[in-house]
Design an enzyme around this catalytic site. Structure first.
Site, PDB file in Angstrom:
ATOM      1  N   CYS A 123       0.758  -1.131  -0.044  1.00  0.00           N
ATOM      2  CA  CYS A 123       0.097  -0.064   0.033  1.00  0.00           C
ATOM      3  C   CYS A 123       0.877   1.219   0.077  1.00  0.00           C
ATOM      4  CB  CYS A 123      -0.851  -0.070   1.265  1.00  0.00           C
ATOM      5  SG  CYS A 123      -1.957   1.559   1.411  1.00  0.00           S
TER       6      CYS A 123
ATOM      7  N   HIS B  53      -2.189  -4.650 -10.773  1.00  0.00           N
ATOM      8  CA  HIS B  53      -2.791  -3.296 -11.360  1.00  0.00           C
ATOM      9  C   HIS B  53      -3.140  -3.714 -12.661  1.00  0.00           C
ATOM     10  CE1 HIS B  53      -2.343  -0.419  -8.045  1.00  0.00           C
ATOM     11  NE2 HIS B  53      -1.208  -1.243  -7.544  1.00  0.00           N
TER      12      HIS B  53
ATOM     13  N   GLU C  30     -10.187   0.155  -6.408  1.00  0.00           N
ATOM     14  CA  GLU C  30      -9.363  -0.498  -5.714  1.00  0.00           C
ATOM     15  C   GLU C  30      -9.801  -1.789  -5.312  1.00  0.00           C
ATOM     16  OE1 GLU C  30      -6.883   0.580  -2.564  1.00  0.00           O
ATOM     17  OE2 GLU C  30      -6.739   2.807  -3.060  1.00  0.00           O
TER      18      GLU C  30
ATOM     19  N   CYS D 274      -4.553   6.407  -4.886  1.00  0.00           N
ATOM     20  CA  CYS D 274      -4.006   5.023  -4.867  1.00  0.00           C
ATOM     21  C   CYS D 274      -2.535   5.181  -4.953  1.00  0.00           C
ATOM     22  CB  CYS D 274      -4.762   4.093  -5.740  1.00  0.00           C
ATOM     23  SG  CYS D 274      -3.983   2.231  -5.775  1.00  0.00           S
TER      24      CYS D 274
ATOM     25  N   GLY E 194      -1.061   2.394  -7.302  1.00  0.00           N
ATOM     26  CA  GLY E 194      -1.655   2.763  -8.587  1.00  0.00           C
ATOM     27  C   GLY E 194      -1.060   3.969  -9.450  1.00  0.00           C
TER      28      GLY E 194
HETATM   29  N1  LIG Z   1      -6.281  -2.066  -2.486  1.00  0.00           N
HETATM   30  C1  LIG Z   1      -4.863  -2.556  -2.843  1.00  0.00           C
HETATM   31  C2  LIG Z   1      -4.370  -2.232  -1.426  1.00  0.00           C
HETATM   32  C3  LIG Z   1      -4.212  -0.617  -1.115  1.00  0.00           C
HETATM   33  C4  LIG Z   1      -3.293   0.042  -1.922  1.00  0.00           C
HETATM   34  C5  LIG Z   1      -3.505   1.499  -2.062  1.00  0.00           C
HETATM   35  N2  LIG Z   1      -4.422   1.886  -0.987  1.00  0.00           N
HETATM   36  C6  LIG Z   1      -2.231   2.181  -2.041  1.00  0.00           C
HETATM   37  O1  LIG Z   1      -2.238   3.519  -1.679  1.00  0.00           O
HETATM   38  O2  LIG Z   1      -1.308   1.795  -2.961  1.00  0.00           O
HETATM   39  C7  LIG Z   1      -4.654  -3.787  -3.040  1.00  0.00           C
HETATM   40  O3  LIG Z   1      -5.827  -4.553  -2.882  1.00  0.00           O
HETATM   41  O4  LIG Z   1      -3.785  -4.286  -3.684  1.00  0.00           O
END
Ligand SMILES: N[C@H](CCC[C@H](N)C(=O)O)C(=O)O
Length: 286
Positions: free
Chosen positions: A69, A166, A215, A224, A227
């Site tokens: 994250c 991603h 997400e 994100c 992301g």
């Molecule tokens: N939903 C993402 C985890 C959090 C990523 C995001 N909140 C960031 O800042 O990178 C996943 O399932 O891979």
């Protein structure tokens, strides 16, 4: 806490044993009406490897544990310093597949070495079988069958991992892109055995993009971090962007740098952005 509007509950698993908390309890804590409310929960633990200062575990709002994250990592170092858990700066932090380096900057932002992106489909993981693909410069694009994507610059999706998976596509106008309509279909597409985060990118110029992400396990968030890393890496591989790139998200701006592949070595992605503490408290979990 939040990093560009992507919000987190950060819990101290150093001074208390939280290893018995169930997926249902994490999910309940993340609920914005019946719990505290968050996109993700960040659990701080003692490291399991000698080259790390702490271990960093991440649970999505749906309770599922994930590998990485980006926005959360910036809040992680802020929390560790504010709570007096360490004065070290930078911090080396163990996540699922690697160790990342987090540095609190004088101006209040945080710089994170997010590690190198991963392009091998099997490692994302992504199963490209039966899906049309084409090469655009250094990037492989896939025509993921998810129905027509109105307003799309093209329907082709790049697939890569920042430790978490991603699927990144370019659209003409990110504000009118079908993020909440189409995003859920991409998230659970069978080609992604561990599901996927769906990114929508609008190129403003070679050093600036707008980004929205649906997400995995959390839905559309205001920002994100991983992301943003994936979007910039893919844009550079498609020869559409040059490092560094400013990423505008609904929750704020992130700065992403990537030197590409140098002497056959995939370079790490460097992300810089804000981290803020909103409040702290205690809760009894039943
Ligand atoms: N939903 C993402 C985890 C959090 C990523 C995001 N909140 C960031 O800042 O990178 C996943 O399932 O891979």
């Amino acid at each position: 806490m939040h990093g560009a509007g992507n919000d987190f509950i950060v819990v101290n698993g150093i001074d208390q044993d939280l290893s018995k908390i169930t997926q249902d309890q994490w999910r309940a804590l993340s609920n914005r009406q019946f719990g505290v409310g968050a996109d993700q929960i960040l659990l701080i633990e003692k490291p399991t490897r000698s080259d790390a200062d702490f271990r960093y575990r991440i649970f999505n709002a749906d309770g599922g544990e994930v590998e990485q994250c980006g926005n959360g990592s910036r809040c992680f170092v802020r929390y560790v310093h504010e709570q007096g858990l360490s004065k070290k700066n930078p911090l080396q932090v163990e996540v699922a597949h690697t160790v990342i380096s987090l540095r609190a900057l004088e101006n209040g932002d945080v710089e994170v070495n997010m590690g190198a992106p991963i392009f091998e489909p099997a490692l994302v993981p992504f199963n490209p079988e039966g899906i049309a693909s084409k090469q655009e410069f250094h990037e492989t694009l896939y025509a993921l069958p998810i129905g027509k994507n109105p307003g799309a610059h093209d329907d082709w999706i790049a697939v890569l991992s920042m430790g978490n998976p991603h699927a990144v596509q370019i659209v003409l106008d990110v504000d009118s892109a079908p993020v909440r309509i189409e995003g859920p279909s991409i998230e659970i597409h069978p080609a992604f055995p561990k599901r996927v985060n769906a990114g929508y990118v609008q190129i403003l110029n070679r050093h600036e993009i707008k980004l929205r992400v649906f997400e995995r396990g959390a839905g559309e968030t205001l920002a994100c971090g991983t992301g943003a890393c994936a979007a910039v890496v893919s844009g550079i591989r498609r020869a559409l962007l040059d490092s560094p790139v400013k990423v505008h998200t609904h929750g704020g701006d992130l700065q992403i740098s990537w030197r590409g592949i140098v002497d056959g070595i995939t370079q790490p992605v460097i992300m810089t952005g804000p981290a803020a503490t909103v409040f702290e408290g205690e809760i009894e979990l039943n």
